[in-house]
Structure formats: C-alpha cells, structure tokens
Motif scaffolding. Sequence first.
Motif, short mmCIF file in Angstrom:
data_model
loop_
_atom_site.label_atom_id
_atom_site.label_comp_id
_atom_site.label_asym_id
_atom_site.label_seq_id
_atom_site.Cartn_x
_atom_site.Cartn_y
_atom_site.Cartn_z
N THR A 99 0.84 -1.20 0.00
CA THR A 99 0.00 0.00 0.00
C THR A 99 0.87 1.25 0.00
OG1 THR A 99 -1.82 -1.11 1.16
CG2 THR A 99 -1.73 1.31 1.31
N ALA A 100 1.91 1.25 0.83
CA ALA A 100 2.80 2.40 0.91
C ALA A 100 3.46 2.67 -0.44
CB ALA A 100 3.86 2.17 1.98
N ALA A 101 3.88 1.61 -1.11
CA ALA A 101 4.51 1.77 -2.41
C ALA A 101 3.53 2.28 -3.45
CB ALA A 101 5.12 0.44 -2.87
N ALA A 102 2.31 1.74 -3.44
CA ALA A 102 1.29 2.14 -4.42
C ALA A 102 0.92 3.61 -4.30
CB ALA A 102 0.04 1.27 -4.26
N HIS A 103 1.00 4.14 -3.09
CA HIS A 103 0.65 5.53 -2.85
C HIS A 103 1.87 6.45 -2.81
CE1 HIS A 103 -3.69 5.06 -2.15
NE2 HIS A 103 -3.36 3.85 -1.70
N ARG A 104 3.02 5.94 -3.25
CA ARG A 104 4.25 6.72 -3.33
C ARG A 104 4.66 7.29 -1.97
NH1 ARG A 104 7.69 6.27 -7.31
NH2 ARG A 104 8.23 8.48 -7.38
N ILE A 105 4.38 6.54 -0.91
CA ILE A 105 4.86 6.92 0.42
C ILE A 105 6.34 6.58 0.52
CG2 ILE A 105 4.69 6.36 2.88
CD1 ILE A 105 1.68 6.00 2.44
N THR A 106 6.71 5.52 -0.17
CA THR A 106 8.11 5.09 -0.21
C THR A 106 8.49 4.82 -1.66
OG1 THR A 106 7.45 2.78 0.07
CG2 THR A 106 7.98 4.02 2.07
N LYS A 107 9.77 4.70 -1.90
CA LYS A 107 10.25 4.35 -3.24
C LYS A 107 9.71 2.97 -3.61
CE LYS A 107 14.49 3.65 -5.91
NZ LYS A 107 15.96 3.55 -5.87
N PRO A 108 8.94 2.87 -4.69
CA PRO A 108 8.20 1.63 -4.95
C PRO A 108 8.98 0.56 -5.70
CG PRO A 108 7.59 3.28 -6.56
CD PRO A 108 8.60 3.93 -5.64
N GLU A 122 14.50 8.88 6.80
CA GLU A 122 13.52 7.99 6.18
C GLU A 122 12.10 8.31 6.64
OE1 GLU A 122 16.32 4.03 5.47
OE2 GLU A 122 15.30 4.32 7.40
N MET A 123 11.96 8.75 7.88
CA MET A 123 10.64 9.15 8.36
C MET A 123 10.12 10.35 7.57
SD MET A 123 10.15 8.50 12.44
CE MET A 123 11.22 9.81 13.00
N THR A 124 11.00 11.33 7.32
CA THR A 124 10.55 12.51 6.56
C THR A 124 10.14 12.10 5.15
OG1 THR A 124 12.76 13.13 5.74
CG2 THR A 124 12.09 14.01 7.88
N GLU A 125 10.89 11.19 4.56
CA GLU A 125 10.58 10.72 3.20
C GLU A 125 9.17 10.12 3.15
OE1 GLU A 125 13.11 8.29 -0.04
OE2 GLU A 125 12.58 7.13 1.74
N MET A 126 8.84 9.29 4.12
CA MET A 126 7.52 8.65 4.14
C MET A 126 6.41 9.67 4.36
SD MET A 126 7.76 4.95 6.00
CE MET A 126 9.15 3.86 5.79
N MET A 127 6.62 10.61 5.26
CA MET A 127 5.56 11.58 5.54
C MET A 127 5.32 12.50 4.34
SD MET A 127 6.04 12.66 9.53
CE MET A 127 7.71 13.31 9.29
N ILE A 128 6.40 12.93 3.70
CA ILE A 128 6.26 13.78 2.52
C ILE A 128 5.60 13.00 1.39
CG2 ILE A 128 7.54 15.03 0.74
CD1 ILE A 128 7.16 16.46 3.49
N GLY A 129 5.96 11.73 1.25
CA GLY A 129 5.31 10.89 0.26
C GLY A 129 3.83 10.73 0.54
N ALA A 130 3.48 10.57 1.81
CA ALA A 130 2.07 10.41 2.19
C ALA A 130 1.24 11.63 1.85
CB ALA A 130 1.98 10.12 3.69
N LEU A 131 1.86 12.79 1.87
CA LEU A 131 1.15 14.03 1.54
C LEU A 131 1.14 14.31 0.04
CD1 LEU A 131 2.53 16.27 4.44
CD2 LEU A 131 0.20 15.35 4.22
N GLY A 132 1.74 13.41 -0.74
CA GLY A 132 1.70 13.54 -2.19
C GLY A 132 2.87 14.27 -2.80
N PHE A 133 3.95 14.46 -2.03
CA PHE A 133 5.08 15.25 -2.52
C PHE A 133 6.38 14.44 -2.64
CE2 PHE A 133 2.59 18.49 0.08
CZ PHE A 133 1.88 18.95 -1.03
N TYR A 134 6.25 13.12 -2.82
CA TYR A 134 7.45 12.29 -2.89
C TYR A 134 8.36 12.73 -4.03
CZ TYR A 134 10.47 8.19 -2.77
OH TYR A 134 11.57 7.37 -2.65
#
Length: 199
Positions: A99-108, A122-134
Amino acid sequence: FVTSAITFIVCLSVTAPLFAAEPFTDVPSDHWAAASIEELRALGYSDGIGDNQFGLGQTITKAQFAAFVTKVMELGGDYPQAYADNTDASAWYYSTLNTAAAHRITKPDGNFRPNDAITRAEMTEMMIGALGFYDLGNQLLQVNLPFTDVTERKGHIALAYDLGLAGGMSNSTFAPDASATREQAAAMLVRLHHTKEHQ
C-alpha cells in the motif's frame, strides 16, 4: 428543552472521551513528547507496546512506521508486491508495504528492509510521500536548510521542516542517519495527522 438537551449530549460526546486512559507508566508527565504520545493514543493510532507502556526510547522499524503512516492517511487496499524483500504474504506488514509503495509513500521498488530501525531522514521521506510530494522531494536538490549534516533526502527533509513535521536535533543538526525513537515518531505522526486534516 428536549432539543437543547440533545444538543448538549451530542456536543459532550464529540468534545469529551467516554473515559480517559491511564497515562503510560513509562512516560513522565514532563517529558517533551508526553502530549504527542497521549494524543497519538487518543486518535486511535497506538496503544503502546502492552502493559500500559509506550516503549519510550525504543527504536521503531521501517515497517512499523509505514504502518502508522498508512493508518494516519487512512490508506488500504489490495496492491501487488512492490519490494523484492517483501515476499511473505503471511507477514503482518506485507499488505502495508504494498500500500505504501502504491501511494508513493516510499520508493516503490528494490528492497524495503522492513525490520531495520528507521532513520529520521527515512521518516521525513515517508511523511512527505504520504502528503503527495514524494517526487517533489526528489527534485528539490538546491534548498536552503539550517542543518549542516544533511546531504541525502535533502528535499524531503526540507519539506518536512518547512511544513512543521520535523525539527532538528539542534539549531544546526538534523541527525538524518540516527535511528528514530518511538517518541520522535509519535510527535511526527501527530503533526502529519493535523497537516492531513488541513490539506
């Protein structure tokens, strides 16, 4: 009178919990993250590690933080396998990582290393990805930061800092490669929740 009484009851149920949980026994009331830790529990994102303990000072894994992020962002679904080291469909984090990969929360792609302790970067990467700014985080290479120790994930850290999701360990250091603690994660996740609510 009946209408007023109903209104009062509805307001009470919205503004006050039915019961207040006992504070975590391992979190001092004057700890810098105490309020965030209790808010994380009040929001229904974490009940700690058991026995009314939060696990103060313990590290958090990449898979655990990914699970928290997908929960905060209310994401779910059935997605294909995204990582070479996430092949066991019976693992508790299998669907979460997909799910995280599909939503670009992390490098897929590549390896996720789910059981590694997550770093602050890595935490900042996931949070920024979750907001749509990966992808934007990847593109922001020339940004000004007050931190002298940030060389990688600079765009993600800069966005997290500007959005108020993450602060430094001092005025000039971020400690991007340091393993994150559960209380640091709690503080960032609560901030992520409030940022999502105002998007």
